[in-house]
Scaffold this active site. Sequence first.
Site, PDB file in Angstrom:
ATOM      1  N   GLY A  88       0.767  -1.235   0.000  1.00 60.72           N
ATOM      2  CA  GLY A  88       0.000   0.000   0.000  1.00 60.72           C
ATOM      3  C   GLY A  88       0.798   1.285   0.000  1.00 60.72           C
ATOM      4  N   ASP A  89       2.123   1.203   0.185  1.00 66.28           N
ATOM      5  CA  ASP A  89       2.911   2.437   0.233  1.00 66.28           C
ATOM      6  C   ASP A  89       4.337   2.167  -0.233  1.00 66.28           C
ATOM      7  OD1 ASP A  89       3.314   5.141   0.691  1.00 66.28           O
ATOM      8  OD2 ASP A  89       3.938   4.838   2.760  1.00 66.28           O
ATOM      9  N   LEU A  90       4.464   1.459  -1.341  1.00 70.66           N
ATOM     10  CA  LEU A  90       5.786   1.091  -1.851  1.00 70.66           C
ATOM     11  C   LEU A  90       6.461   2.293  -2.508  1.00 70.66           C
ATOM     12  CD1 LEU A  90       7.638  -1.410  -2.164  1.00 70.66           C
ATOM     13  CD2 LEU A  90       6.709  -1.660  -4.476  1.00 70.66           C
TER      14      LEU A  90
END
Length: 241
Positions: A88-90
Amino acid sequence: MRECEAWRNLRHRNLLKIITSCSSIDFQGNPFKALVYEFMPNGSLHDWLHSSGNTSRLNLLQMIKILIDVANALDYIHNHCLPTIIHGDLKPSNILLDNDMVAHVGDFEYGLGSEMTSNGDIYSFGILVLEAMTGKHPTDDIFNEDLCLHKFASRALLDNVIDIIDVNILNLYQDDRIVLQNNEENAKKIEECLTLTIKIGVACSMDSPTQRMDVKKVVRELQRILDTLENIYGTLFIIQV
């Protein structure tokens, strides 16, 4: 606490290990919660890509190995965990490097609902590949409503990919041209590897989720690129010695 719970059953060399968690009160009297991660002495990928104070640079081999590490981490959480975990937050700041420059992915948002999908992680990975190879941040000043990092790279594939490769990677590559100048075949193979890597970034960051490259294929393609480069640079090392 949700992240700790999800992390409990994760075992992979390319995921950042949580040592413990703590819950306390900070010096202003506010509630304080933190995760304590394994220390990564080589900082984040973001530091290596964008820190003006960092004089050391990643060469092409190191970059491809890091991208493979990240792809392997995504393959694990998407295809080998029950339930499937979405990062979700790469982004580069969430990819940390150990003493051996092995990449470890951390700082998950752990999306498990319908709002977050594995395709979203693949898109982020595609942008990460393009950012790593071009040295340009997705919010760079050159990008506007008509031009984004994905379009920037896509257009280069139609013309000359070398023109958009990060100058630091290119300079290290150009240094090897001294040895490669008598071996045009190897020089051509390296340029093909650069092109193929950009193609992976573009394929993963397509607007349509159904058109994005599957993570298993990403791992295979990057490994093929790495094998080619290691064969070339292994030969160069023997020649230089």
